[in-house]
Every structure is written in C-alpha cells, then in structure tokens.
Enzyme design. Structure first.
Site, PDB file in Angstrom:
ATOM      1  N   GLU A   1      90.031 -58.698  56.788  1.00  0.00           N
ATOM      2  CA  GLU A   1      91.484 -58.849  56.930  1.00  0.00           C
ATOM      3  C   GLU A   1      92.295 -57.877  56.065  1.00  0.00           C
ATOM      4  O   GLU A   1      93.008 -58.306  55.137  1.00  0.00           O
ATOM      5  CB  GLU A   1      91.896 -60.293  56.594  1.00  0.00           C
ATOM      6  CG  GLU A   1      91.249 -61.344  57.478  1.00  0.00           C
ATOM      7  CD  GLU A   1      91.659 -62.769  57.108  1.00  0.00           C
ATOM      8  OE1 GLU A   1      92.314 -62.971  56.068  1.00  0.00           O
ATOM      9  OE2 GLU A   1      91.323 -63.689  57.883  1.00  0.00           O
TER      10      GLU A   1
ATOM     11  N   GLU B   1      85.795 -65.650  62.000  1.00  0.00           N
ATOM     12  CA  GLU B   1      86.373 -66.849  61.370  1.00  0.00           C
ATOM     13  C   GLU B   1      87.214 -67.593  62.393  1.00  0.00           C
ATOM     14  O   GLU B   1      88.001 -66.996  63.111  1.00  0.00           O
ATOM     15  CB  GLU B   1      87.307 -66.498  60.201  1.00  0.00           C
ATOM     16  CG  GLU B   1      86.638 -66.049  58.951  1.00  0.00           C
ATOM     17  CD  GLU B   1      87.619 -65.748  57.816  1.00  0.00           C
ATOM     18  OE1 GLU B   1      88.729 -66.317  57.800  1.00  0.00           O
ATOM     19  OE2 GLU B   1      87.271 -64.908  56.978  1.00  0.00           O
TER      20      GLU B   1
HETATM   21  O1  IFM Z   1      90.112 -68.732  53.295  1.00  0.00           O
HETATM   22  C1  IFM Z   1      90.609 -67.708  54.093  1.00  0.00           C
HETATM   23  C2  IFM Z   1      89.642 -66.540  54.122  1.00  0.00           C
HETATM   24  O2  IFM Z   1      89.365 -66.047  52.849  1.00  0.00           O
HETATM   25  C3  IFM Z   1      90.220 -65.401  54.948  1.00  0.00           C
HETATM   26  N1  IFM Z   1      90.658 -65.876  56.245  1.00  0.00           N
HETATM   27  C4  IFM Z   1      91.498 -67.041  56.287  1.00  0.00           C
HETATM   28  C5  IFM Z   1      90.840 -68.169  55.516  1.00  0.00           C
HETATM   29  C6  IFM Z   1      91.697 -69.456  55.614  1.00  0.00           C
HETATM   30  O3  IFM Z   1      92.950 -69.229  55.109  1.00  0.00           O
END
Ligand code: IFM
Length: 448
Positions: free
Chosen positions: A162, A354
């Site tokens: 990200e 994710e």
């Molecule tokens: O916890 C975070 C992760 O580190 C990066 N993506 C979003 C998740 C939830 O906020």
C-alpha cells in the site's frame, strides 16, 4: 447455490511484521519511524510486545496449519536485517526469518513475503525517506539480500504494501503533526512515491537478475470511488481522488508509466514529482508479475476547499454491521475493481492480498465474528464472480490471521481469524470465523 473455486486458486491469511512480532528492542533490531510515534502520548498502544509472534512463531505456524491455510503472507522487517537500513547485516534477524520459513515450509504452507509494510528505518526517514536516493539504493540491497538468503524457499514476493497509505496517510500524518503545511508536504508525498516506485523497480530487476524461480509484484489498496452527490464539483473531486488512488498506482505498477491527466494536474498545482527519462525506463523495464489487491470498501468523496491539492473530503459513517472500521461493506465493489483492472490493464494475474473487517472491540464468541463470516462469504462470492467473468484472480488472503496492532488505532480493532487475549497472557483461540474459513478451504468453496 454452491460457490466453488478452481484448483489453481489458493486460500490464505496475511499479517505484517510490526503488527504481530513485538520484540522491537531484541536481537539487534533497528528503530523505525513508528517506534518514535508510539512513544508519543497521543498513541497509547505498545508495539514492543504486540502479539509476541517473534517468540511464539512456532505456535502460530501450528495454528496456520490447523486452519489449513494453503499460503501465508507475512512481512520481513527491514531493520531486523539491516538495523541501520544499510551497512552492517544482522545475522540474528536473518535467523528469525530462516526459522519461520523453515517451520512454514515443513508444514506445507507456501509463504508470500512482503519486503516493506510501512516500516522505514528511522535513519532513512530522517534523511528525507524515499526522496533520498540512499534510501532507494539501500532498499534494493536489502531486497537482494532477502532474495539471496530466502529465495530458494520463498517463491512469491511483494515489494511494497500500500504505497498510497505509506505516503498519503502515514507520512502525511506524521508531517502534519509537526504543524507543517500541506503545500509543503504534498509535493514531498509525490516525490517519495516516485522514489518508492524506483526502489520497487530496482528490487524487481535484482529478483530477475538473480533468476529466482518465482513471481514478484506489489500490493496496492484499491477501491471504486464515488461522488457523494451529482454536483459537478463532487464529481470532479471524486475523479481526481480516483486518478490519484487507483490510476496513479495501477499505471506505475502495471504499465510502468505515469497517467497523463493527473500527472499534468500535479505538475501544474504542486510542481511534482521530479522524474527523469532514466527513471521512466527503469519503471517500464521492470513491471510486476502479479498485482496484489487490498480491498476493504469503496470511497465516497465530496468536494472541499480544505484538502490541498485534491480538494476533496472523504465521507464516513459510524461503525455498524454494514460499515466496518474504515469502509462501507460493499462486496460488489470488489467485483467492480477487479473487472476494471482486468479490462484496463491487460488482464494481469491478481492476488487479493488483504480483505477483512473489524467492527471495533470484540470478545471471544462475539456476534461480530458472525458478521465476519458473512463479510468474507460475500466477498469470496464476488471473487468467484470476477473469475467467472474472466479476471485472473488466483489467491485470496484474509486480513488478518490474528487480532493485532492496528497501527494508531491500537489493539481495539479486531480483524483476526484468531482471538488474542491482550488483557491476559496473549493466549490464541481460533474464532468461529477461523473454523468456518477452514471448512471453506477444505471444501474448495461453500453454499451461499
Ligand atoms: O492493518 C492494516 C494493514 O497493515 C494494511 N492494510 C489495511 C489493514 C487494516 O486497516
């Protein structure tokens, strides 16, 4: 109706070093910028223990095995390997990951390692971070070291997690806390992102030069962006935000080029980023093998005079079953973004790196965990929908394996398939959602 996944599709869960490892002052690990932030009174959580995964990794791999995950995404902490960011190697840090990987591989779990998950060495943050060529070169050296040391056992790699959050949320937040003006900070964000993408491309180059038998990509947070109303100003603001968040990062990752419209907008408003022809060649020659997509929910944007230079504001609602920690629960938007990527970027291989939810604090055996089952089920259905319509989605990682340190929000947010007793002895208990996910993996699908 039975939702079934093809044989080449893999199920997993993801974590990140800083959120679970703890042991921040052990075995020679060097400091990162977050260590400093967590010392400030505004942020109360203590990362020095977190889930204590550093000491309990064997037990945790045992739980991953019990869940039946086919693959596990974790991140390597740069400052465990190079405590100062560059220079002296830390053998103890390398050993920790060697041991973890050994445990995973011998349990038949395929690792996917992220090289950078929001954890820039403090020494580099202080010299201008990704804007400084020294950080870029040091990252590519660190990446090369990891490929050489672990590349025989890890076949799947992500360079960055990200970039937009790393810069537009974290860097921006830290600098604004110093009372700096957006007009000063925003050009830095764009130049940082440029340096970060150069580091990404250099890491890919060294992966390919070393002829590692595997795949390498990047992980982006992506989601459809909607204007809050049909007023022209809101529509324009949403377009700018979408261009920045989605098009900018997708184009850099998959085409190796800057998207013209928003690049010109930034050149005129903030005179950034500074890009050379050599940089552009580097990006073009080193594109990702796969794209990691982190999806939480869409964004709703209204025009605002407050936020320079995008002139936008993000609309949010109070948390509820249909509005999780940071986004509206909207699985259809996962389908939409996957199909957009497939259509506009020449059908790349996609991993959902994710996807998950937190509804705030949660007890063991909480109804919020039932909501999690419903959340994952509805999102997986849309993944299958996208596969059926031609998108090359090959993996799905739940965020996250176990409840952990949700950055500035501390331990109150619970995204895990495994409950961790933070008030007691950090005992782990697989939640109902974990058991349900385990059945999904066994059956290669579920009834909807
Ligand atoms: O916890 C975070 C992760 O580190 C990066 N993506 C979003 C998740 C939830 O906020």
């Amino acid at each position: 109706m039975k939702i079934e996944f093809p044989d080449n599709f893999k199920f997993g869960a993801a974590t990140a070093a800083y959120q679970i490892e703890g042991a921040t002052r052990e075995d020679g690990r060097g400091e990162i910028h977050f260590d400093q932030l967590f010392k400030m009174p505004v942020i109360k959580s203590d990362p020095t223990i977190a889930c204590d995964h550093y000491h309990r990794y064997k037990e945790d791999v045992g739980l991953i095995s019990e869940l039946g995950l086919q693959t596990y995404r974790f991140s390597i902490s740069w400052t465990r390997i190079f405590p100062e960011g560059d220079g002296k190697l830390n053998e103890k840090g390398l050993k920790f990951y060697d041991d973890l990987i050994k445990e995973l591989v011998s349990a038949g779990i395929e690792p996917l390692a992220t090289l950078y998950h929001f954890d820039i060495p403090l020494s580099f943050y202080d010299i201008g971070g990704w804007r400084n060529q020294r950080t870029v070169s040091a990252f590519s050296e660190y990446a090369k070291t990891c490929f050489e040391r672990f590349g025989d056992r890890i076949k799947y790699w992500a360079t960055f997690n990200e970039p937009a959050v790393d810069q537009y949320s974290i860097y921006y937040m830290i600098e604004k806390m110093k009372s700096r003006k957006a007009k000063e900070v925003f050009p830095e964000v764009l130049n940082n992102l440029h340096g970060l993408f150069k580091a990404h491309a250099l890491a890919i180059k060294s992966f390919r030069d070393l002829d590692i038998d595997g795949k390498i990509g990047i992980v982006l947070n992506l989601y459809p962006v909607y204007p809050i109303s049909d007023s022209e100003k809101d529509i324009e603001a949403a377009k700018r935000y979408d261009d920045f968040l989605n098009t900018w990062h997708l184009s850099l990752s998959l085409k190796g080029e800057y998207p013209k419209e928003i690049f010109n907008y930034y050149s005129e408003t903030v005179n950034a980023p500074k890009v050379t022809d050599n940089d552009l060649d580097l990006l073009k020659e080193n594109k990702s093998d796969f794209l990691g997509v982190n999806f939480y929910g869409p964004s709703f944007v209204r025009s605002s005079i407050k936020n320079f230079p995008l002139k936008h504001d993000i609309y949010k609602e109070e948390r509820s079953r249909e509005w999780a920690n940071n986004a509206k629960v909207s699985p259809e938007d996962l389908y939409k973004i996957l199909m957009r990527i497939d259509r506009e970027y020449d059908s790349p291989i996609i991993y959902i790196t994710e996807n998950g939810c937190s509804f705030g604090d949660e007890q063991l055996y909480d109804e919020k965990d039932e909501w999690r089952i419903d959340y994952i089920k509805r999102h997986l259905r849309e993944v299958k929908h996208a596969i059926a319509d031609g998108a090359k989605v090959e993996r799905y990682y739940v965020w996250t394996l176990m409840d952990n340190l949700e950055w500035a929000q501390g331990f109150e947010e619970k995204y895990g398939l495994i409950y961790v007793d933070f008030a007691g002895d950090l005992k782990r208990t697989i939640k109902k959602s974990g058991c349900w996910y385990s059945e999904v993996i066994k059956n290669r699908g579920f009834d909807f």
